[in-house]
Design an enzyme around this catalytic site. Structure first.
Site, PDB file in Angstrom:
ATOM      1  N   HIS A 146      69.179 -71.932 -13.576  1.00  0.00           N
ATOM      2  CA  HIS A 146      68.980 -72.687 -12.333  1.00  0.00           C
ATOM      3  C   HIS A 146      70.241 -73.380 -11.832  1.00  0.00           C
ATOM      4  O   HIS A 146      70.249 -73.937 -10.736  1.00  0.00           O
ATOM      5  CB  HIS A 146      67.847 -73.703 -12.495  1.00  0.00           C
ATOM      6  CG  HIS A 146      68.193 -74.917 -13.281  1.00  0.00           C
ATOM      7  ND1 HIS A 146      68.494 -76.121 -12.693  1.00  0.00           N
ATOM      8  CD2 HIS A 146      68.283 -75.121 -14.610  1.00  0.00           C
ATOM      9  CE1 HIS A 146      68.747 -77.019 -13.618  1.00  0.00           C
ATOM     10  NE2 HIS A 146      68.625 -76.430 -14.800  1.00  0.00           N
ATOM     11  N   SER A 188      72.271 -72.179 -18.265  1.00  0.00           N
ATOM     12  CA  SER A 188      70.955 -72.159 -17.624  1.00  0.00           C
ATOM     13  C   SER A 188      71.006 -71.317 -16.363  1.00  0.00           C
ATOM     14  O   SER A 188      72.045 -71.266 -15.683  1.00  0.00           O
ATOM     15  CB  SER A 188      70.514 -73.577 -17.231  1.00  0.00           C
ATOM     16  OG  SER A 188      69.967 -74.276 -18.308  1.00  0.00           O
ATOM     17  N   GLN A 248      77.534 -75.478 -16.315  1.00  0.00           N
ATOM     18  CA  GLN A 248      78.111 -75.726 -15.000  1.00  0.00           C
ATOM     19  C   GLN A 248      79.156 -74.676 -14.631  1.00  0.00           C
ATOM     20  O   GLN A 248      79.602 -74.623 -13.479  1.00  0.00           O
ATOM     21  CB  GLN A 248      78.741 -77.122 -14.954  1.00  0.00           C
ATOM     22  CG  GLN A 248      77.768 -78.267 -15.073  1.00  0.00           C
ATOM     23  CD  GLN A 248      76.881 -78.432 -13.846  1.00  0.00           C
ATOM     24  OE1 GLN A 248      77.202 -77.954 -12.762  1.00  0.00           O
ATOM     25  NE2 GLN A 248      75.764 -79.118 -14.012  1.00  0.00           N
ATOM     26  N   CYS A 297      69.873 -85.429 -15.480  1.00  0.00           N
ATOM     27  CA  CYS A 297      69.108 -85.703 -16.691  1.00  0.00           C
ATOM     28  C   CYS A 297      69.095 -87.184 -17.061  1.00  0.00           C
ATOM     29  O   CYS A 297      68.335 -87.597 -17.930  1.00  0.00           O
ATOM     30  CB  CYS A 297      69.665 -84.880 -17.850  1.00  0.00           C
ATOM     31  SG  CYS A 297      69.521 -83.107 -17.598  1.00  0.00           S
TER      32      CYS A 297
END
Length: 424
Positions: A237, A235, A215, A368
């Site tokens: 994305h 990540s 994040q 998630c």
């Protein structure tokens, strides 16, 4: 806080209203979706798409096929991209392991270090508010005989609610500790943890420090040396890159981390992670991170202003609104992500509010765990009740949002609260 309302006259009436909302949401053609779920994923930056297309259409060779020119050309492109990604986080080229995303990176960091045959310590320290991509691997390690200790966080109504209790985590980290894992920026309440201070505790006992920074990368300055971490996950994305690709920083300077590979079958990437490289994804990730780095100051200033505008508007329109997580500050964010807002609308359920506002894309917690009916473990860890946790919404404001969207979102939610209130 009950907001001065009397208990609802009929649960059956509320059920009927929720059913009507579901039908409305499923049948409506949403003309102008306002996307405020940038913690779950972000739209692909056009520059990332442009960078990826040649790797999908023209330069499609396997980067491992260095016996011919096509493969060598792609390998050179990938090497430049990885070197750029490494530079963006203050790492060296050979310290970046490409993965399928932060979940795999976290698994490789936790399982890879703790299950290495030379690792003799059997204690792991983390925090109660970690993402499931950390907590679930820790559960597996516990089943294998490791001692797992989770430090508490500061409770509401403290201004730094959500930050790890430093006295508690200091008491847990000792000579038996193999690894400490603390998320840099929380995915639900945006709190930024004092990783550099925790690193000092780790150095004192000679244990490794991992941080889940998915994040944080692209949203704030991330430097592995300033943080003094041994392992760092992220990540693409989450920072306007493609899905299905991420990375793990594995320190190889000064303190060389020993890592047991979790995916074998080819020996790629120094045997840390076998498998054919996602060449287009790597190039897209590099383009996205480069764009974030280039525009970070201006982007974060604008995003922070929109976040504060949204909260102020909601607070004016909705009586009894409560902020989840650390207090908001006007100016440079140093303890909460600029685009993060998490609010409790008790006694109105977050699910009902989302159904009543099909034009608005927000969430009630981590993407998630959205299929899990359990209330947010993060919100309960900072002192919210189960009912308050279920009555909360998370907003993630990003680069492609606008002030008009902020104002419209506040109006939609205020109208939804008024409609729900009329049914009580």
């Amino acid at each position: 806080m009950q907001m001065g309302l009397k208990p609802g006259p009929s649960s059956a009436l509320l059920t009927c209203f929720k059913t009507w909302l579901c039908r409305l949401a499923s049948s409506s053609k949403v003309q102008a979706l306002i996307y405020f779920d940038n913690h779950a994923t972000t739209p692909l930056d056009p520059t990332a798409l442009d960078a990826m297309l040649p790797l999908l259409q023209e330069f499609f060779a396997n980067a491992g096929s260095v016996t011919h020119e096509a493969g060598r050309h792609v390998a050179e492109i990938v090497e430049r991209s990885i070197a750029s990604i490494a530079t963006a986080i203050g790492a060296a080229y050979d310290e970046v392991v490409i993965t399928s995303g932060a979940t795999e990176s976290n698994n490789l960091a936790l399982l890879g270090t703790c299950l290495h045959p030379r690792q003799q310590r059997r204690k792991i320290v983390s925090v109660v508010t970690e993402h499931k991509a950390v907590l679930d691997p820790l559960l597996r390690l516990q089943q294998l005989g490791f001692e797992i200790c989770l430090a508490p966080v500061v409770q509401h109504p403290q201004v730094d609610a959500g930050r790890v209790d430093m006295d508690a985590i200091a008491a847990l980290i000792d000579a038996e500790t193999a690894l400490v894992s603390v998320m840099l920026a929380n995915n639900e309440i945006g709190v930024i943890q004092p990783i550099a201070q925790i690193a000092e505790l780790c150095r004192g006992v000679g244990c490794l420090l991992h941080t889940d920074a998915t994040q944080a990368v692209g949203r704030m300055k991330v430097d592995v040396d300033a943080l003094d971490v041994d392992l760092l996950s992220f990540s693409a994305h989450k920072c306007y890159g493609p899905k299905g690709v991420g990375a793990l920083f594995v320190r190889r300077r000064e303190r060389r981390v020993k890592l047991q590979s979790q995916i074998v079958g080819g020996g790629q990437q120094h045997n840390f992670r076998s498998g054919t490289l996602n060449t287009a994804g790597i190039v897209g990730m590099e383009a996205a991170i480069s764009a974030c780095s280039k525009n970070m100051t201006s982007d974060q200033s604008r995003i922070l202003a929109m976040r504060n505008r949204l909260y102020d508007s909601l607070n004016q329109k909705i009586v009894g609104l409560q902020l989840n997580g650390p207090a908001l500050e006007y100016g440079e964010p140093n303890h909460r992500l600029a685009g993060n807002l998490n609010c409790c609308f008790y006694p109105f359920e977050g699910q009902s509010l989302m159904l009543a506002t099909p034009q608005l894309a927000v969430s009630s917690g981590s993407a998630c765990t959205s299929a899990n009916p359990s209330p947010s473990h993060v919100l309960q860890a900072v002192g919210r009740s189960e009912e308050e946790s279920r009555s909360s919404l998370r907003f993630g404001i990003g680069r492609f949002n606008s002030e008009d969207q902020v104002d419209r979102a506040a109006e939609l939610l205020a109208d939804a609260v008024a409609r729900l209130q009329s049914f009580r």
